[in-house]
Write an enzyme that holds these catalytic residues in place. Structure first.
Site, PDB file in Angstrom:
ATOM      1  N   CYS A   1       0.876  -1.165   0.000  1.00 53.97           N
ATOM      2  CA  CYS A   1       0.000   0.000   0.000  1.00 53.97           C
ATOM      3  C   CYS A   1       0.912   1.213   0.000  1.00 53.97           C
ATOM      4  O   CYS A   1       1.621   1.472   0.975  1.00 53.97           O
ATOM      5  CB  CYS A   1      -0.910   0.005   1.229  1.00 53.97           C
ATOM      6  SG  CYS A   1      -1.911   1.514   1.392  1.00 53.97           S
TER       7      CYS A   1
ATOM      8  N   GLU B   1      -4.064   1.541  -6.141  1.00 52.65           N
ATOM      9  CA  GLU B   1      -3.145   0.538  -6.678  1.00 52.65           C
ATOM     10  C   GLU B   1      -3.046   0.773  -8.189  1.00 52.65           C
ATOM     11  O   GLU B   1      -3.943   1.369  -8.798  1.00 52.65           O
ATOM     12  CB  GLU B   1      -3.619  -0.890  -6.392  1.00 52.65           C
ATOM     13  CG  GLU B   1      -3.530  -1.310  -4.929  1.00 52.65           C
ATOM     14  CD  GLU B   1      -2.101  -1.381  -4.401  1.00 52.65           C
ATOM     15  OE1 GLU B   1      -1.148  -1.200  -5.208  1.00 52.65           O
ATOM     16  OE2 GLU B   1      -1.925  -1.603  -3.197  1.00 52.65           O
TER      17      GLU B   1
END
Length: 224
Positions: A2, A103
């Site tokens: 992340c 992402e």
């Protein structure tokens, strides 16, 4: 991993949702939070206290704070084994608050950004750890890392990892530092149910950590 997320919700909403104590500082909306920047963190100090910690864990024993740039995430599978994290798992657990994370999908030589949110569009809490580093002048620097796990089915189409998102019951356990049961704690560090999440493409402007504007979170087109 992340490596970028958003947290644009008002404090009044967070206060009610996470049962937080009042704060004495303004919480600015953030649309593209990047490593080494300050992030909203919740720790237990006689109540659930909202703080701002630097994203990228700097262990108390570190000689150079630059190490934090390499420690923005901790893998759930080994968090109880790595020297930088294993003691913090018992002493310094925290929440990192977000309302979405990004992402990138690699396709055709390009990287396409996507934003992942809850279907109900409410803010949520990543499982995190923090530490306190002190420089030669005695200045204390609080920093944190976000724990990641294997991706659920929804996210796996673009990335094989995702941050650990805790539900309300798991939040209570995670913030209770009286709980030392390693198996119980690690059982919380699992993929969030894909049926409760949504994903959509966003504009490439989010690629730059210098761009932090509302347009970062606006959808381009649906993935599914």
């Amino acid at each position: 991993m992340c490596g970028r997320f958003s947290m644009a919700e008002d404090f009044a909403v967070l206060e009610k949702l996470f049962n937080l104590e009042p704060v004495d500082f303004p919480l600015k909306p953030r649309y593209n939070i990047a490593p080494t920047q300050d992030v909203p963190v919740v720790i237990w100090e006689g109540g659930r206290r909202l703080k701002l910690f630097r994203w990228g864990l700097i262990p108390a024993w570190a000689k150079d704070p630059a190490i934090g740039q390499k420690m923005i995430n901790a893998r759930a599978e080994t968090v109880d084994q790595k020297p930088s994290f294993k003691n913090l798992l018992f002493r310094r657990r925290c929440l990192v608050l977000a309302d979405g994370f990004y992402e990138w999908e690699k396709t055709g030589g390009k990287k396409i950004p996507y934003r992942i949110v809850l279907k109900n569009r409410k803010p949520f809490a990543f499982a995190g750890l923090y530490d306190i580093w002190q420089d030669s002048g005695g200045r204390m620097l609080y920093s944190c890392t976000i724990i990641t796990t294997e991706a659920n089915k929804l996210i796996r189409s673009i990335h094989d990892r995702m941050p650990v998102i805790l539900n309300n019951k798991a939040i209570s356990v995670w913030l209770d530092l009286g709980i030392k049961d390693i198996a119980l704690l690690k059982n919380l560090l699992v993929p969030y149910p894909e049926e409760e999440m949504d994903i959509y493409e966003v504009a490439p402007l989010v690629n730059s950590p210098r761009v932090d504007i509302p347009q970062c979170i606006e959808p381009v087109k649906r993935l599914f």
